[in-house]
Design an enzyme around this catalytic site. Structure first.
Site, PDB file in Angstrom:
ATOM      1  N   TYR A   1      -7.331  10.772   4.968  1.00  0.00           N
ATOM      2  CA  TYR A   1      -5.907  11.069   4.840  1.00  0.00           C
ATOM      3  C   TYR A   1      -5.693  12.046   3.680  1.00  0.00           C
ATOM      4  CZ  TYR A   1      -4.606   7.266   8.089  1.00  0.00           C
ATOM      5  OH  TYR A   1      -4.435   6.465   9.196  1.00  0.00           O
TER       6      TYR A   1
ATOM      7  N   CYS B   1      -3.562  -2.768  19.764  1.00  0.00           N
ATOM      8  CA  CYS B   1      -3.311  -2.589  18.334  1.00  0.00           C
ATOM      9  C   CYS B   1      -3.308  -1.111  17.949  1.00  0.00           C
ATOM     10  CB  CYS B   1      -4.342  -3.349  17.508  1.00  0.00           C
ATOM     11  SG  CYS B   1      -6.053  -3.028  17.978  1.00  0.00           S
TER      12      CYS B   1
ATOM     13  N   CYS C   1      -1.062  -6.741  20.367  1.00  0.00           N
ATOM     14  CA  CYS C   1      -2.391  -7.300  20.512  1.00  0.00           C
ATOM     15  C   CYS C   1      -2.635  -7.659  21.968  1.00  0.00           C
ATOM     16  CB  CYS C   1      -2.543  -8.538  19.632  1.00  0.00           C
ATOM     17  SG  CYS C   1      -4.143  -9.383  19.819  1.00  0.00           S
TER      18      CYS C   1
ATOM     19  N   GLY D   1      -7.809  -7.661   9.598  1.00  0.00           N
ATOM     20  CA  GLY D   1      -6.686  -6.967  10.217  1.00  0.00           C
ATOM     21  C   GLY D   1      -6.431  -7.438  11.617  1.00  0.00           C
ATOM     22  N   ARG D   2      -7.235  -6.931  12.565  1.00  0.00           N
ATOM     23  CA  ARG D   2      -7.024  -7.259  13.967  1.00  0.00           C
ATOM     24  C   ARG D   2      -7.173  -8.759  14.229  1.00  0.00           C
ATOM     25  NH1 ARG D   2     -11.442  -3.240  16.147  1.00  0.00           N
ATOM     26  NH2 ARG D   2     -12.431  -4.210  14.337  1.00  0.00           N
TER      27      ARG D   2
ATOM     28  N   CYS E   1     -10.369 -12.108  18.048  1.00  0.00           N
ATOM     29  CA  CYS E   1     -10.069 -10.712  18.371  1.00  0.00           C
ATOM     30  C   CYS E   1     -11.206 -10.165  19.227  1.00  0.00           C
ATOM     31  CB  CYS E   1      -9.921  -9.911  17.089  1.00  0.00           C
ATOM     32  SG  CYS E   1      -9.987  -8.114  17.315  1.00  0.00           S
TER      33      CYS E   1
ATOM     34  N   CYS F   1     -11.100  -4.737  20.982  1.00  0.00           N
ATOM     35  CA  CYS F   1     -10.945  -3.767  22.066  1.00  0.00           C
ATOM     36  C   CYS F   1     -10.206  -2.515  21.618  1.00  0.00           C
ATOM     37  CB  CYS F   1     -10.211  -4.410  23.241  1.00  0.00           C
ATOM     38  SG  CYS F   1      -8.491  -4.871  22.906  1.00  0.00           S
TER      39      CYS F   1
ATOM     40  N   GLN G   1       0.843  -1.188   0.000  1.00  0.00           N
ATOM     41  CA  GLN G   1       0.000   0.000   0.000  1.00  0.00           C
ATOM     42  C   GLN G   1       0.883   1.244   0.000  1.00  0.00           C
ATOM     43  OE1 GLN G   1      -2.081   1.734   3.578  1.00  0.00           O
ATOM     44  NE2 GLN G   1      -3.862   0.832   2.573  1.00  0.00           N
TER      45      GLN G   1
END
Length: 646
Positions: free
Chosen positions: A179, A354, A364, A323-324, A347, A350, A107
């Site tokens: 962004y 992260c 994590c 992701g998480r 996951c 929370c 990315q």
């Protein structure tokens, strides 16, 4: 291998342009922050990505690789950007990751814009000047000049060329979350009057020039993706309809796939979904985009394996972006492929380690080794020890799991009839499904690892079992607490843990929850969802005062949506049979209630823990019996206690 595996549809080879990706599970482009000063991927980052490739991800999107250090003041001293250092780092990463059959997408970004952490005296950069900085609205942005825009376009082209030379399989252009690039596409943040502002075509000029520079660098058959928010979820932000017009424009331009979700920093919980939002809350976004493009769609947002399967089978997305979930469980794909769904560590959503507690880079709450794969690798111990764990809450269960994985003989002693400690009450609300999944995960691992579970058995310093142990891990947890408020012992007053786990028929229709931390708010939301009239009283000036930004936004929004009445800055004076007497900022009043739920927090079970700790020098204390904390803190302490036994 996939016979009788219901998750088989997730393991179909799927193409983006000419790139055939081994399965539909894609690791999300999260900024790892493991090599911050260098600004590129170093040894720790490569270890981190390799673990997810080895764990079965079909493609890794290497998050947020800046193409220049000239747009974000906070990162102006990064020295690995727009240099050959990037090429060499990506090449090393590709060598390690692609050996597992995993594709690599990098990315590329030109910076955070108004979302960048402010540097005193140096304004953030955005499409336009005068836009408030997200983190400090008293500071405003400066406009990126047309000359600087061309510099960024050139940097994108050079970075894309380097990535392809390094063996990277695909490029993703980052136009996401408000962004810098996203600010050009959004009228709320783009007030320019030159050729880069005003009309739709002008607002799309900067991403168009970036795409053309990337495409010229990599050629027609090379996959180029675009990451985009389909709606910012804030007043004045880009709508879903406007975002879909951008998708159609980029499709015609030549983009090969769309990586889509929703939100921005001002709607932080959409950017990083919380438990209150349920499973796959943005699957509908993927479905919307699929209706306006034939190009592959990637979709993110709190996917469980079951939700991922459903979205793919219903045609809502082509790839599921996780992701998480892959932070918590690096072997996510492999365990599904091997039909070991029960071994996937969930996951909790929370957003603590992260996003918030990231002193060492990405981490994590439930996986101590995330971002430190080599440091905290679980290897067989040199000697087999007899380990006694006192307490079957999350800290004790994690200690037992890790010690058993190292090969030790582990026995867990728990005074209650069921393992889980405060996880049992915390997982009671329907929206806390991932905490229930965590408890199920631990119970499964205890059985698979041969951990002996001794329930209904309270341990003290005099217990003979301790004398036989080589190592003792004390994880006695905490207990509910009600302060000395007049009427605290009334029959209509319930402690919040008891309210979650006890006889629900005791809870009347009109409820006052005294305490607006997580436990109180979760209880209030749960009861409101059941149709009860609920009021929350909190002494501080806001609910969940210790929450991270995503959780705070999500809790408060859910409280409002459920019609819960809130009194902040309000002190409880007395409990009565009719309700709660309180002191509000506007004076004293009485809140009517059939039932009062006391959610004043917990206190450590420290007395017995200290007696054992003082008698046995081979013991260690972890979790709430030492200091009250969140689940992640207990789990991390438990991990270290088990990991350190040799």
């Amino acid at each position: 291998m996939m016979t009788d595996n219901k998750f088989a549809p997730l393991f179909e080879r799927t193409y983006i342009n000419k790139l055939g990706i081994s399965n539909r599970l894609v690791m999300a482009p999260m900024g790892a922050g493991l090599d911050f000063a260098a600004g590129t991927v170093g040894d720790k980052g490569i270890d981190y990505y390799e673990a997810r490739a080895k764990g079965g991800a079909g493609m890794l999107i290497i998050g947020f690789q800046l193409v220049t250090n000239k747009t974000d003041p906070a990162w102006s001293r990064m020295y690995g950007l727009d240099t050959e250092m990037q090429t060499m780092a990506w090449a090393r990463l590709c060598d390690r990751v692609k050996s597992y059959g995993t594709s690599v997408c990098v990315q590329l970004s030109c910076g955070l814009g108004r979302n960048s952490r402010p540097v005193p005296g140096v304004p953030n950069v955005a499409a336009s000047g005068g836009i408030p900085s997200f983190w400090d609205p008293s500071q405003v942005t400066r406009e990126l000049s047309a000359e600087e825009i061309q510099g960024v376009v050139g940097a994108f082209g050079r970075a894309a060329r380097r990535a392809k030379m390094a063996g990277v399989d695909a490029i993703e252009i980052h136009g996401h979350l408000g962004y810098l690039l996203d600010s050009f596409m959004t009228p709320l943040w783009n007030k320019r009057t030159d050729e880069y502002g005003g009309s739709f075509e002008n607002r799309m000029r900067f991403p168009t020039e970036i795409y053309q520079a990337v495409r010229d660098a990599v050629g027609p058959d090379y996959p180029v993706l675009f990451r985009l928010c389909i709606g910012h979820k804030i007043p004045g932000g880009r709508t879903e309809e406007e975002s879909l017009e951008i998708v159609k424009y980029l499709d015609q331009l030549g983009i090969d796939a769309f990586d889509v979700d929703a939100g921005c920093y001002d709607a932080y919980d959409w950017a990083f979904p919380t438990p209150y939002m349920g499973d796959a809350p943005m699957a509908y976004i993927g479905e919307m985009v699929k209706k306006v493009t034939d190009k592959p769609v990637l979709n993110a947002g709190s996917y469980t394996p079951e939700a991922a399967l459903k979205a793919v089978e219903e045609g809502k997305t082509d790839f599921v972006v996780i992701g998480r979930g892959m932070l918590a469980e690096p072997e996510y794909g492999r365990k599904l492929w091997e039909n070991r769904r029960e071994d996937i560590r969930p996951c909790m959503r929370c957003n603590e380690y992260c996003l918030t507690k990231t002193m060492r880079g990405v981490s994590c709450a439930l996986n101590q080794a995330a971002g430190a794969e080599k440091e905290y690798e679980i290897l067989p111990a040199k000697h087999k020890r007899r380990v006694a764990v006192i307490g079957a809450g999350p800290g004790g269960l994690e200690a037992a799991r890790v010690a058993a994985e190292k090969g030790h003989q582990v026995t867990v002693y728990e005074k209650a009839a069921e393992a889980g400690g405060q996880l049992i009450a915390a997982s009671a609300p329907g929206f806390k499904s991932q905490l229930r999944a965590l408890l199920d995960y631990y119970k499964t691992q205890m059985g698979k690892l041969g951990v002996t579970m001794v329930m209904n058995h309270e341990i003290s310093a005099d217990s003979p079992e301790l004398a036989e142990a080589d190592r003792i891990i004390i994880a006695t947890g905490a207990h509910g607490f009600i302060p000395s408020i007049p009427g605290a012992r009334n029959a209509n007053v319930l402690e919040v843990i008891d309210a979650h786990t006890g006889d629900q028929s005791r809870i009347g229709q009109k409820v006052v929850v005294a305490g607006g931390g997580f436990s109180g708010c979760d209880c209030a939301i749960e009861l409101a969802q059941e149709g009860k009239e609920v009021t929350v009283v909190e002494m501080m000036d806001k609910l969940v005062p210790k929450a991270n930004i995503a959780a705070a936004i999500s809790v408060n929004r859910t409280i409002r949506e459920q019609g819960v009445q809130v009194y902040t800055g309000t002190k409880v004076l007395e409990f009565s049979e009719k309700g709660v007497k309180v002191e509000t900022p506007d004076g004293a009043k009485e809140l009517e209630a059939d039932t009062i739920i006391a959610a004043f927090g917990t206190r450590p079970n420290s007395q017995a823990a200290k007696e054992i700790f003082d008698r046995y020098p081979n013991s260690v204390q972890v979790g709430d019996c030492v200091e009250i904390g969140q689940i992640g803190e207990a789990v991390r302490a438990g991990f270290l206690a088990g990991w350190g036994i040799e």
